[in-house]
Design a protein around this motif. Structure first.
Motif, PDB file in Angstrom:
ATOM      1  N   HIS A   1      -4.473   2.489  -3.019  1.00 29.03           N
ATOM      2  CA  HIS A   1      -3.527   2.424  -2.196  1.00 29.03           C
ATOM      3  C   HIS A   1      -4.150   4.275  -1.406  1.00 29.03           C
ATOM      4  O   HIS A   1      -5.628   4.822  -1.040  1.00 29.03           O
ATOM      5  CB  HIS A   1      -2.302   3.481  -3.528  1.00 29.03           C
ATOM      6  CG  HIS A   1      -2.210   2.940  -4.010  1.00 29.03           C
ATOM      7  ND1 HIS A   1      -1.304   1.878  -2.838  1.00 29.03           N
ATOM      8  CD2 HIS A   1      -1.960   1.976  -4.979  1.00 29.03           C
ATOM      9  CE1 HIS A   1      -0.443   0.922  -4.046  1.00 29.03           C
ATOM     10  NE2 HIS A   1      -1.179   0.788  -5.466  1.00 29.03           N
TER      11      HIS A   1
ATOM     12  N   TRP B   1      -0.043  13.068   8.815  1.00 30.12           N
ATOM     13  CA  TRP B   1       0.158  12.002   7.754  1.00 30.12           C
ATOM     14  C   TRP B   1       1.898  12.158   7.474  1.00 30.12           C
ATOM     15  O   TRP B   1       1.778  13.668   6.606  1.00 30.12           O
ATOM     16  CB  TRP B   1      -1.008  12.225   7.158  1.00 30.12           C
ATOM     17  CG  TRP B   1      -1.333  11.580   6.017  1.00 30.12           C
ATOM     18  CD1 TRP B   1      -1.361   9.867   5.838  1.00 30.12           C
ATOM     19  CD2 TRP B   1      -0.760  12.295   4.578  1.00 30.12           C
ATOM     20  NE1 TRP B   1      -1.804   9.287   4.516  1.00 30.12           N
ATOM     21  CE2 TRP B   1      -1.122   9.808   3.373  1.00 30.12           C
ATOM     22  CE3 TRP B   1      -1.515  12.764   3.395  1.00 30.12           C
ATOM     23  CZ2 TRP B   1      -1.407  10.590   2.375  1.00 30.12           C
ATOM     24  CZ3 TRP B   1      -1.508  12.985   2.297  1.00 30.12           C
ATOM     25  CH2 TRP B   1      -1.417  11.843   1.931  1.00 30.12           C
ATOM     26  N   ALA B   2       2.180  11.229   7.116  1.00 32.62           N
ATOM     27  CA  ALA B   2       3.179  11.090   5.973  1.00 32.62           C
ATOM     28  C   ALA B   2       4.066  10.387   4.723  1.00 32.62           C
ATOM     29  O   ALA B   2       3.720   9.347   4.724  1.00 32.62           O
ATOM     30  CB  ALA B   2       4.553  10.797   7.004  1.00 32.62           C
ATOM     31  N   PRO B   3       3.001  11.095   3.956  1.00 32.80           N
ATOM     32  CA  PRO B   3       3.343  10.500   2.247  1.00 32.80           C
ATOM     33  C   PRO B   3       4.855  10.357   2.351  1.00 32.80           C
ATOM     34  O   PRO B   3       5.588  10.560   2.023  1.00 32.80           O
ATOM     35  CB  PRO B   3       2.434  11.034   1.614  1.00 32.80           C
ATOM     36  CG  PRO B   3       2.902  12.732   2.544  1.00 32.80           C
ATOM     37  CD  PRO B   3       2.535  12.282   3.857  1.00 32.80           C
ATOM     38  N   ARG B   4       4.377   8.767   1.427  1.00 37.06           N
ATOM     39  CA  ARG B   4       5.919   8.822   0.861  1.00 37.06           C
ATOM     40  C   ARG B   4       6.089   8.666  -0.656  1.00 37.06           C
ATOM     41  O   ARG B   4       7.584   9.336  -1.071  1.00 37.06           O
ATOM     42  CB  ARG B   4       5.928   6.975   0.716  1.00 37.06           C
ATOM     43  CG  ARG B   4       5.503   6.349   1.929  1.00 37.06           C
ATOM     44  CD  ARG B   4       6.667   6.540   2.927  1.00 37.06           C
ATOM     45  NE  ARG B   4       7.902   5.842   1.953  1.00 37.06           N
ATOM     46  CZ  ARG B   4       8.580   4.076   2.228  1.00 37.06           C
ATOM     47  NH1 ARG B   4       8.596   3.587   3.605  1.00 37.06           N
ATOM     48  NH2 ARG B   4       9.965   4.286   1.583  1.00 37.06           N
ATOM     49  N   ILE B   5       4.666   9.249  -1.517  1.00 36.82           N
ATOM     50  CA  ILE B   5       5.214   9.959  -2.143  1.00 36.82           C
ATOM     51  C   ILE B   5       4.676  10.813  -3.063  1.00 36.82           C
ATOM     52  O   ILE B   5       3.579  11.064  -2.377  1.00 36.82           O
ATOM     53  CB  ILE B   5       4.127   8.709  -3.516  1.00 36.82           C
ATOM     54  CG1 ILE B   5       5.378   7.489  -3.540  1.00 36.82           C
ATOM     55  CG2 ILE B   5       4.845   9.630  -5.015  1.00 36.82           C
ATOM     56  CD1 ILE B   5       4.722   6.216  -4.585  1.00 36.82           C
TER      57      ILE B   5
ATOM     58  N   LYS C   1       0.518  -1.207  -0.087  1.00 42.17           N
ATOM     59  CA  LYS C   1       0.414   0.042   0.022  1.00 42.17           C
ATOM     60  C   LYS C   1       0.858   1.137   0.301  1.00 42.17           C
ATOM     61  O   LYS C   1       1.961   1.821   0.673  1.00 42.17           O
ATOM     62  CB  LYS C   1      -0.950   0.027   1.230  1.00 42.17           C
ATOM     63  CG  LYS C   1      -2.402   1.313   1.149  1.00 42.17           C
ATOM     64  CD  LYS C   1      -2.773   1.098   2.863  1.00 42.17           C
ATOM     65  CE  LYS C   1      -4.273   2.037   2.314  1.00 42.17           C
ATOM     66  NZ  LYS C   1      -4.511   1.984   3.520  1.00 42.17           N
ATOM     67  N   LEU C   2       0.437   2.375  -1.324  1.00 41.87           N
ATOM     68  CA  LEU C   2       1.404   3.817  -1.113  1.00 41.87           C
ATOM     69  C   LEU C   2       0.795   4.506  -0.320  1.00 41.87           C
ATOM     70  O   LEU C   2      -0.582   4.403  -0.710  1.00 41.87           O
ATOM     71  CB  LEU C   2       1.562   3.500  -2.432  1.00 41.87           C
ATOM     72  CG  LEU C   2       1.957   2.708  -3.332  1.00 41.87           C
ATOM     73  CD1 LEU C   2       2.173   3.265  -4.670  1.00 41.87           C
ATOM     74  CD2 LEU C   2       3.795   2.726  -2.734  1.00 41.87           C
ATOM     75  N   THR C   3       1.122   5.442   0.153  1.00 39.58           N
ATOM     76  CA  THR C   3       1.044   6.888   0.689  1.00 39.58           C
ATOM     77  C   THR C   3       1.331   7.670  -0.503  1.00 39.58           C
ATOM     78  O   THR C   3       2.325   8.524  -0.860  1.00 39.58           O
ATOM     79  CB  THR C   3       1.214   6.772   1.872  1.00 39.58           C
ATOM     80  OG1 THR C   3       2.276   6.974   2.617  1.00 39.58           O
ATOM     81  CG2 THR C   3       0.748   5.936   2.930  1.00 39.58           C
ATOM     82  N   VAL C   4       0.429   8.510  -1.659  1.00 43.98           N
ATOM     83  CA  VAL C   4       0.319   9.545  -2.361  1.00 43.98           C
ATOM     84  C   VAL C   4       0.306  10.687  -1.711  1.00 43.98           C
ATOM     85  O   VAL C   4      -1.799  10.783  -1.182  1.00 43.98           O
ATOM     86  CB  VAL C   4       0.314   9.341  -3.366  1.00 43.98           C
ATOM     87  CG1 VAL C   4       1.124   9.881  -4.825  1.00 43.98           C
ATOM     88  CG2 VAL C   4       0.522   7.410  -3.799  1.00 43.98           C
ATOM     89  N   CYS C   5       1.050  12.246  -2.023  1.00 43.79           N
ATOM     90  CA  CYS C   5       0.243  13.225  -1.485  1.00 43.79           C
ATOM     91  C   CYS C   5       0.187  13.680  -3.285  1.00 43.79           C
ATOM     92  O   CYS C   5       0.658  13.805  -3.725  1.00 43.79           O
ATOM     93  CB  CYS C   5       0.737  14.261  -0.821  1.00 43.79           C
ATOM     94  SG  CYS C   5      -0.127  15.464  -0.927  1.00 43.79           S
TER      95      CYS C   5
ATOM     96  N   CYS D   1      -1.027  18.464   5.617  1.00 46.96           N
ATOM     97  CA  CYS D   1      -0.424  16.784   5.739  1.00 46.96           C
ATOM     98  C   CYS D   1       0.679  16.309   7.343  1.00 46.96           C
ATOM     99  O   CYS D   1       0.136  15.529   7.790  1.00 46.96           O
ATOM    100  CB  CYS D   1       0.738  16.549   4.400  1.00 46.96           C
ATOM    101  SG  CYS D   1       0.033  16.162   2.815  1.00 46.96           S
TER     102      CYS D   1
END
Length: 151
Positions: free
Chosen positions: A37, A133-137, A2-6, A128
């Protein structure tokens, strides 16, 4: 995995649209969300957007405007509207900053055009942080969000 994307975009269809950017930002957000995601789209709440048009809108009060800074200047962000992209359950965060985005058109020839979108980008990243919330992307679209990687 699972990706976290902003995802930052100056427009998102059907809420705000002048061209293909709106289509791409909305379609990418909807697709990534549909396959599981954690993707969150941030875009300005322009004067032309009816926040009620986005399904299930609510004002997110966790965003303290005094904490949103560009340089040393606080941004007059009154709230962040949490909604869903129409036709999906994908979240979209509409940054409500009337001083910057209550104008006759999405884009202008005003002398502060570059500052409008630098402020938008900074406000989205600060939101964020306030959400913890700390997106990886960080996906930045067009020149409007070019300061994202620098922030």
């Amino acid at each position: 995995m699972k990706l976290t994307v902003c995802l930052l975009a100056s427009e998102a269809a059907p809420l705000s649209k002048t061209g293909g950017l709106a289509d791409v930002s909305a379609a990418l957000t909807k697709y990534l969300h549909s396959v599981g995601h954690d993707v969150r789209l941030f875009t300005p709440l322009y004067k032309s957007i009816d926040a009620a048009e986005a399904s299930a809108p609510s004002r997110w009060k966790g965003c303290n405007p005094s904490k949103l800074l560009v340089g040393l200047a606080p941004l007059p962000v009154s709230s962040v509207v949490l909604a869903q992209l129409p036709g999906s359950t994908a979240p979209v965060y509409l940054l409500d900053c009337p001083l910057l985005f209550e104008r006759a058109t999405l884009y202008t020839t005003d002398s502060d055009e570059h500052l409008r979108f630098m402020a938008f980008t900074r406000a989205a990243l600060t939101a964020c942080q306030l959400m913890k919330w700390a997106p990886r992307i960080l996906h930045c679209n067009d020149w409007h969000t070019a300061f994202g990687p620098l922030f």
